[in-house]
Design an enzyme around this catalytic site. Structure first.
Site, mmCIF file in Angstrom:
data_model
loop_
_atom_site.group_PDB
_atom_site.id
_atom_site.type_symbol
_atom_site.label_atom_id
_atom_site.label_comp_id
_atom_site.label_asym_id
_atom_site.label_seq_id
_atom_site.Cartn_x
_atom_site.Cartn_y
_atom_site.Cartn_z
ATOM 1 N N LYS A 13 46.294 36.415 44.623
ATOM 2 C CA LYS A 13 46.057 37.188 45.859
ATOM 3 C C LYS A 13 44.687 36.846 46.463
ATOM 4 O O LYS A 13 44.570 36.592 47.650
ATOM 5 C CB LYS A 13 46.097 38.709 45.585
ATOM 6 C CG LYS A 13 47.356 39.218 44.940
ATOM 7 C CD LYS A 13 47.290 40.724 44.711
ATOM 8 C CE LYS A 13 46.227 41.179 43.741
ATOM 9 N NZ LYS A 13 46.407 40.737 42.351
ATOM 10 N N ARG A 88 46.950 50.486 45.367
ATOM 11 C CA ARG A 88 47.432 50.137 44.038
ATOM 12 C C ARG A 88 48.212 51.282 43.394
ATOM 13 O O ARG A 88 48.680 51.152 42.270
ATOM 14 C CB ARG A 88 46.224 49.858 43.160
ATOM 15 C CG ARG A 88 46.128 48.436 42.680
ATOM 16 C CD ARG A 88 44.810 48.370 41.947
ATOM 17 N NE ARG A 88 44.717 47.262 41.080
ATOM 18 C CZ ARG A 88 44.018 46.174 41.366
ATOM 19 N NH1 ARG A 88 43.439 46.031 42.527
ATOM 20 N NH2 ARG A 88 43.920 45.230 40.478
ATOM 21 N N ARG A 127 40.429 31.354 34.729
ATOM 22 C CA ARG A 127 39.694 31.715 35.961
ATOM 23 C C ARG A 127 38.179 31.730 35.718
ATOM 24 O O ARG A 127 37.693 32.251 34.720
ATOM 25 C CB ARG A 127 40.116 33.096 36.447
ATOM 26 C CG ARG A 127 39.236 33.560 37.604
ATOM 27 C CD ARG A 127 39.720 34.750 38.346
ATOM 28 N NE ARG A 127 40.208 35.809 37.494
ATOM 29 C CZ ARG A 127 41.038 36.763 37.918
ATOM 30 N NH1 ARG A 127 41.454 36.757 39.160
ATOM 31 N NH2 ARG A 127 41.433 37.705 37.095
ATOM 32 N N ARG A 159 35.138 36.686 34.154
ATOM 33 C CA ARG A 159 35.109 38.141 34.276
ATOM 34 C C ARG A 159 35.345 38.806 32.921
ATOM 35 O O ARG A 159 36.192 38.361 32.154
ATOM 36 C CB ARG A 159 36.190 38.607 35.273
ATOM 37 C CG ARG A 159 35.725 38.546 36.703
ATOM 38 C CD ARG A 159 36.836 38.702 37.705
ATOM 39 N NE ARG A 159 37.768 39.775 37.437
ATOM 40 C CZ ARG A 159 38.813 40.062 38.227
ATOM 41 N NH1 ARG A 159 39.025 39.345 39.318
ATOM 42 N NH2 ARG A 159 39.628 41.042 37.932
ATOM 43 N N ARG A 170 45.838 45.610 31.782
ATOM 44 C CA ARG A 170 45.947 45.520 33.251
ATOM 45 C C ARG A 170 47.385 45.265 33.671
ATOM 46 O O ARG A 170 47.844 45.798 34.678
ATOM 47 C CB ARG A 170 45.030 44.408 33.781
ATOM 48 C CG ARG A 170 43.569 44.810 33.790
ATOM 49 C CD ARG A 170 42.646 43.626 33.953
ATOM 50 N NE ARG A 170 42.803 42.933 35.204
ATOM 51 C CZ ARG A 170 42.380 41.681 35.409
ATOM 52 N NH1 ARG A 170 41.790 41.015 34.452
ATOM 53 N NH2 ARG A 170 42.554 41.125 36.588
HETATM 54 P P1 AP5 Z 1 43.149 34.926 41.822
HETATM 55 O O1 AP5 Z 1 43.268 34.481 43.239
HETATM 56 O O2 AP5 Z 1 41.800 35.316 41.310
HETATM 57 O O3 AP5 Z 1 44.226 36.060 41.489
HETATM 58 P P2 AP5 Z 1 44.283 37.608 41.906
HETATM 59 O O4 AP5 Z 1 45.698 37.922 42.188
HETATM 60 O O5 AP5 Z 1 43.280 37.891 42.982
HETATM 61 O O6 AP5 Z 1 43.874 38.244 40.531
HETATM 62 P P3 AP5 Z 1 42.897 39.448 40.091
HETATM 63 O O7 AP5 Z 1 42.906 39.418 38.598
HETATM 64 O O8 AP5 Z 1 41.542 39.348 40.766
HETATM 65 O O9 AP5 Z 1 43.632 40.654 40.589
HETATM 66 P P4 AP5 Z 1 43.501 42.076 40.097
HETATM 67 O O10 AP5 Z 1 44.314 42.754 41.127
HETATM 68 O O11 AP5 Z 1 43.848 42.349 38.710
HETATM 69 O O12 AP5 Z 1 41.922 42.311 40.062
HETATM 70 P P5 AP5 Z 1 40.914 43.063 41.038
HETATM 71 O O13 AP5 Z 1 39.709 42.259 41.143
HETATM 72 O O14 AP5 Z 1 41.623 43.474 42.288
HETATM 73 O O15 AP5 Z 1 43.748 33.725 40.920
HETATM 74 C C1 AP5 Z 1 43.739 33.804 39.495
HETATM 75 C C2 AP5 Z 1 43.446 32.393 38.914
HETATM 76 O O16 AP5 Z 1 44.550 31.533 39.236
HETATM 77 C C3 AP5 Z 1 42.211 31.711 39.511
HETATM 78 O O17 AP5 Z 1 41.574 30.980 38.499
HETATM 79 C C4 AP5 Z 1 42.783 30.765 40.595
HETATM 80 O O18 AP5 Z 1 41.951 29.615 40.768
HETATM 81 C C5 AP5 Z 1 44.126 30.403 39.984
HETATM 82 N N1 AP5 Z 1 45.176 30.181 40.993
HETATM 83 C C6 AP5 Z 1 45.388 30.874 42.147
HETATM 84 N N2 AP5 Z 1 46.471 30.416 42.782
HETATM 85 C C7 AP5 Z 1 46.973 29.418 42.012
HETATM 86 C C8 AP5 Z 1 48.106 28.553 42.128
HETATM 87 N N3 AP5 Z 1 48.953 28.629 43.167
HETATM 88 N N4 AP5 Z 1 48.325 27.643 41.134
HETATM 89 C C9 AP5 Z 1 47.480 27.562 40.075
HETATM 90 N N5 AP5 Z 1 46.396 28.347 39.914
HETATM 91 C C10 AP5 Z 1 46.140 29.273 40.864
HETATM 92 O O19 AP5 Z 1 40.656 44.413 40.244
HETATM 93 C C11 AP5 Z 1 39.869 44.434 39.063
HETATM 94 C C12 AP5 Z 1 39.741 45.872 38.574
HETATM 95 O O20 AP5 Z 1 39.084 46.681 39.574
HETATM 96 C C13 AP5 Z 1 41.072 46.606 38.311
HETATM 97 O O21 AP5 Z 1 41.571 46.342 37.016
HETATM 98 C C14 AP5 Z 1 40.652 48.078 38.496
HETATM 99 O O22 AP5 Z 1 39.973 48.543 37.369
HETATM 100 C C15 AP5 Z 1 39.660 47.997 39.644
HETATM 101 N N6 AP5 Z 1 40.313 48.179 40.959
HETATM 102 C C16 AP5 Z 1 40.376 47.261 41.971
HETATM 103 N N7 AP5 Z 1 41.059 47.751 43.007
HETATM 104 C C17 AP5 Z 1 41.446 49.013 42.653
HETATM 105 C C18 AP5 Z 1 42.210 50.008 43.301
HETATM 106 N N8 AP5 Z 1 42.732 49.833 44.528
HETATM 107 N N9 AP5 Z 1 42.429 51.174 42.636
HETATM 108 C C19 AP5 Z 1 41.914 51.388 41.417
HETATM 109 N N10 AP5 Z 1 41.185 50.464 40.727
HETATM 110 C C20 AP5 Z 1 40.956 49.283 41.362
#
Ligand code: AP5
Length: 216
Positions: A13, A88, A127, A159, A170
């Site tokens: 994403k 979420r 990542r 991370r 997660r």
């Molecule tokens: P990446 O683009 O980083 O993936 P992502 O979907 O953004 O993954 P996240 O782990 O960041 O999502 P998340 O929703 O768990 O975490 P968030 O930061 O929001 O890609 C992943 C890897 O794959 C990278 O290395 C990339 O290079 C590679 N890649 C990408 N596309 C590819 C492809 N096509 N082919 C091959 N490789 C590829 O949240 C973290 C924490 O914050 C949560 O656990 C929670 O505690 C808190 N939080 C955040 N938002 C909320 C909310 N709304 N409510 C409550 N808690 C929240």
């Protein structure tokens, strides 16, 4: 154009949102990035969020809803935005709907990214992120030009919540608390499903198709 990017951790994403944000010149609002910045700056919100994030749990709805409400008041959101990682939970989605209703706005499209769990784990394991400019890399699929260093010159980090035991939690939280949003937005006719199991540029093409179909 107001978009929501929905999908499990590691699906890509953030990678796609950064590309689309540049193409359409609209802000990429990633609640994970906002929380990590708050943690790094040791703000009250950051200190509260830390224990939840480190454990792979969701930060309480009220905290995150306030953060997003305030962010959406900023002037750069007037011509649209990409919400990445929010909403979420159903409660967050309902709060967003209420906020938008009050301002007479609406979400144009929700892009739901899909990928098998074993691929998610591979993507998360490799990542590497830049703590300064938030750019995302992968040790194998998208390595930086110089190993361990972002193009902005900052040393890349892994991370803390990308450790295997936290990733498992997660994914469980995603299935129980976030996945119900797929049906929620499907019923509103807003959902586009994106097969994320391809190279970054191919997934980008699918994202553009989904967004273009809507806006044409
Ligand atoms: P990446 O683009 O980083 O993936 P992502 O979907 O953004 O993954 P996240 O782990 O960041 O999502 P998340 O929703 O768990 O975490 P968030 O930061 O929001 O890609 C992943 C890897 O794959 C990278 O290395 C990339 O290079 C590679 N890649 C990408 N596309 C590819 C492809 N096509 N082919 C091959 N490789 C590829 O949240 C973290 C924490 O914050 C949560 O656990 C929670 O505690 C808190 N939080 C955040 N938002 C909320 C909310 N709304 N409510 C409550 N808690 C929240």
């Amino acid at each position: 154009m107001r978009l929501i990017f929905l999908g499990p951790p590691g699906v890509g994403k953030g990678t796609q949102a950064a590309l689309l944000s540049e193409q359409y010149q609209i802000p990429h609002i990633a609640t994970g990035d906002i929380l990590r910045a708050a943690m790094a700056n040791k703000t009250p919100v950051g200190l509260e969020a830390k224990s939840y994030i480190d454990a792979g749990k969701l930060v309480p709805d009220d905290v995150i809803i306030n953060i997003v409400r305030e962010r959406l008041k900023e002037s750069d959101t007037k011509s649209g935005y990409i919400l990445d990682g929010f909403p979420r939970t159903i409660k967050q989605a309902e709060a967003l709907a209420k906020t938008l209703e009050q301002s007479g706005e609406k979400i144009d499209r929700v892009l739901y990214f899909e990928l098998a769990e074993e691929e998610l784990v591979k993507r998360i394991a490799g990542r590497r992120s830049c703590p300064a400019c938030q750019k995302i890399y992968h040790t194998i699929f998208n390595p930086p030009p110089q190993e361990g260093i972002c193009t902005c010159g900052t040393a890349l980090i892994q991370r803390k919540d990308d450790r295997p035991e936290t990733v498992k939690e997660r994914l469980t939280v995603y299935r129980t608390e976030t996945a119900p949003l797929i049906q929620y937005y499907k019923e509103q006719g807003l959902l586009s499903q994106i097969d994320a199991d391809s190279r970054v540029d191919e997934v980008t093409r699918r994202v553009q198709d989904a967004v273009f179909q809507k806006s044409s």
